[in-house]
Scaffold this motif. Structure first.
Motif, PDB file in Angstrom:
ATOM      1  N   ASN A 169      11.363  -8.696   5.196  1.00 30.16           N
ATOM      2  CA  ASN A 169      12.496  -8.026   4.523  1.00 30.16           C
ATOM      3  C   ASN A 169      12.389  -6.508   4.589  1.00 30.16           C
ATOM      4  O   ASN A 169      13.197  -5.808   3.984  1.00 30.16           O
ATOM      5  N   ARG A 170      11.376  -5.987   5.297  1.00 25.13           N
ATOM      6  CA  ARG A 170      11.100  -4.542   5.200  1.00 25.13           C
ATOM      7  C   ARG A 170      12.190  -3.683   5.855  1.00 25.13           C
ATOM      8  O   ARG A 170      12.490  -2.594   5.365  1.00 25.13           O
ATOM      9  N   ASN A 171      12.710  -4.136   6.975  1.00 23.75           N
ATOM     10  CA  ASN A 171      13.833  -3.415   7.618  1.00 23.75           C
ATOM     11  C   ASN A 171      13.564  -1.949   7.924  1.00 23.75           C
ATOM     12  O   ASN A 171      14.405  -1.089   7.656  1.00 23.75           O
ATOM     13  N   ILE A 230      -6.080   7.538   1.638  1.00 25.21           N
ATOM     14  CA  ILE A 230      -6.046   7.128   3.036  1.00 25.21           C
ATOM     15  C   ILE A 230      -5.728   5.643   3.076  1.00 25.21           C
ATOM     16  O   ILE A 230      -6.527   4.804   2.648  1.00 25.21           O
ATOM     17  N   ASP A 231      -4.516   5.356   3.554  1.00 20.42           N
ATOM     18  CA  ASP A 231      -3.938   4.013   3.430  1.00 20.42           C
ATOM     19  C   ASP A 231      -4.020   3.272   4.768  1.00 20.42           C
ATOM     20  O   ASP A 231      -3.716   3.825   5.818  1.00 20.42           O
ATOM     21  N   GLY A 232      -4.506   2.022   4.701  1.00 15.46           N
ATOM     22  CA  GLY A 232      -4.620   1.214   5.923  1.00 15.46           C
ATOM     23  C   GLY A 232      -5.805   1.604   6.775  1.00 15.46           C
ATOM     24  O   GLY A 232      -5.838   1.343   7.975  1.00 15.46           O
ATOM     25  N   LYS A 243       0.832  -1.217   0.000  1.00 16.50           N
ATOM     26  CA  LYS A 243       0.000   0.000   0.000  1.00 16.50           C
ATOM     27  C   LYS A 243       0.866   1.266   0.000  1.00 16.50           C
ATOM     28  O   LYS A 243       0.682   2.160  -0.836  1.00 16.50           O
ATOM     29  N   GLY A 244       1.787   1.330   0.958  1.00 20.69           N
ATOM     30  CA  GLY A 244       2.638   2.523   1.083  1.00 20.69           C
ATOM     31  C   GLY A 244       3.474   2.752  -0.164  1.00 20.69           C
ATOM     32  O   GLY A 244       3.602   3.885  -0.651  1.00 20.69           O
ATOM     33  N   THR A 245       4.015   1.677  -0.708  1.00 19.85           N
ATOM     34  CA  THR A 245       4.867   1.755  -1.903  1.00 19.85           C
ATOM     35  C   THR A 245       4.080   2.342  -3.082  1.00 19.85           C
ATOM     36  O   THR A 245       4.537   3.260  -3.758  1.00 19.85           O
TER      37      THR A 245
HETATM   38 MG    MG Z   1       2.166   0.718   5.088  1.00 19.08          MG
END
Ligand code: MG
Ligand code: ADP
Ligand code: C5P
Length: 240
Positions: free
Chosen positions: A144-146, A104-106, A35-37
């Motif tokens: 893998n998000r780190n 509006i994400d999430g 979503k953020g990407t």
């Molecule tokens: Mg996110």
């Protein structure tokens, strides 16, 4: 490049002036679905302002607010923070942004989120983007998000998946039942996913364009074609 997406208008209480109502697109999908990407790309191409409910809640923890400890312990359990808190943060962020188009994400993460947002802001989403991704792929991506997130550990990830299935998917199904969902296959590479996302926003833009502008363009094309045909018929284009 920035492309426009229409903004709805509503009459003010006294009926004298038309007041612009923000355009809101809810961006939903499981944890790690991207979503953020994708929101970052949409902002760049379509002039939206992006608010992630999770980021706003993390900001609240970092600011040392009185709700901080409660939010932190709920997030570490993968639970959904009371809507009153999240809706207030979203409303404040929208009011302070100066924009009229929001991703509006999430959010909404459950039916209580959905109903509280509608009741407090009076805004219904223009549409909902839903990033569909298998759990194994989301788990791989999160691990893998780190980004140093406390909740990106396997134990909390499993809890978040459970909450997603139990509370968040029914919200997507609700919006599906009223025809507002654009479902995207999010298991593909970032660029491919964005091609599908772009197609959604571009087709919405086409639909909201003032009729005249679309008509003018097609009239111009028809005229150009007519001139070309007439040149060809009269031999003006000989030698080309
Ligand atoms: Mg996110
Ligand atoms: P969400 O906001 O839905 O939790 P993110 O956008 O933070 O998801 O993405 C989660 C992780 O997966 C990030 O590390 C991101 O770089 C990566 N990612 C996002 N989209 C893709 C994709 N289509 N393919 C592979 N990795 C991706
Ligand atoms: O969307 P993101 O993965 O950043 O959300 C992280 C956490 O924030 C969720 O697992 C949940 O605990 C909290 N959250 C919430 N209500 C929302 C969005 C996020 O409680 N609407």
């Amino acid at each position: 490049m920035e492309t426009d997406v229409g903004v709805s208008t509503s009459e003010e209480a006294n009926g004298s002036a038309a007041k612009k109502k923000p355009t809101v697109v809810f961006v939903l999908g499981g944890p790690g679905s991207g979503k953020g990407t994708q929101c970052a790309y949409i902002v760049e191409h379509f002039g939206f302002t992006h608010f992630s409910a999770g980021d706003l809640l993390r900001g609240e923890i970092d600011s040392g607010s009185e709700n901080g400890l409660m939010i932190k312990s709920m997030m570490n359990e993968g639970k959904i923070v009371p809507s009153e808190v999240t809706v207030k943060l979203l409303q404040k962020a929208m009011e302070e942004s100066g924009n009229e188009k929001f991703l509006i994400d999430g959010f909404p993460r459950n039916d209580e989120n959905r109903a509280a947002f509608a009741a407090v802001t009076g805004i219904e989403p223009a549409f909902v983007l839903f990033f569909d991704c298998p759990e194994e792929e989301m788990e791989r991506r999160i691990l893998n998000r780190n980004q140093g997130r406390d909740d990106d550990n396997i134990e909390t990830i499993r809890k978040r998946f459970k909450v997603f299935l139990q509370s968040s998917l029914p919200v997507v199904q609700y919006y599906e039942s009223i025809g507002k969902v654009h479902k995207i296959d999010a298991a593909r590479p970032v660029e491919e996913v964005f091609e599908s996302v772009k197609a959604v926003f571009t087709s919405i833009n086409e639909k909201v364009k003032p009729h005249g502008r679309v008509q003018q363009k097609s009239t111009l094309l028809k005229l150009q074609l007519k001139w070309k045909m007439s040149f060809l018929r009269n031999g003006v284009c000989k030698g080309y």
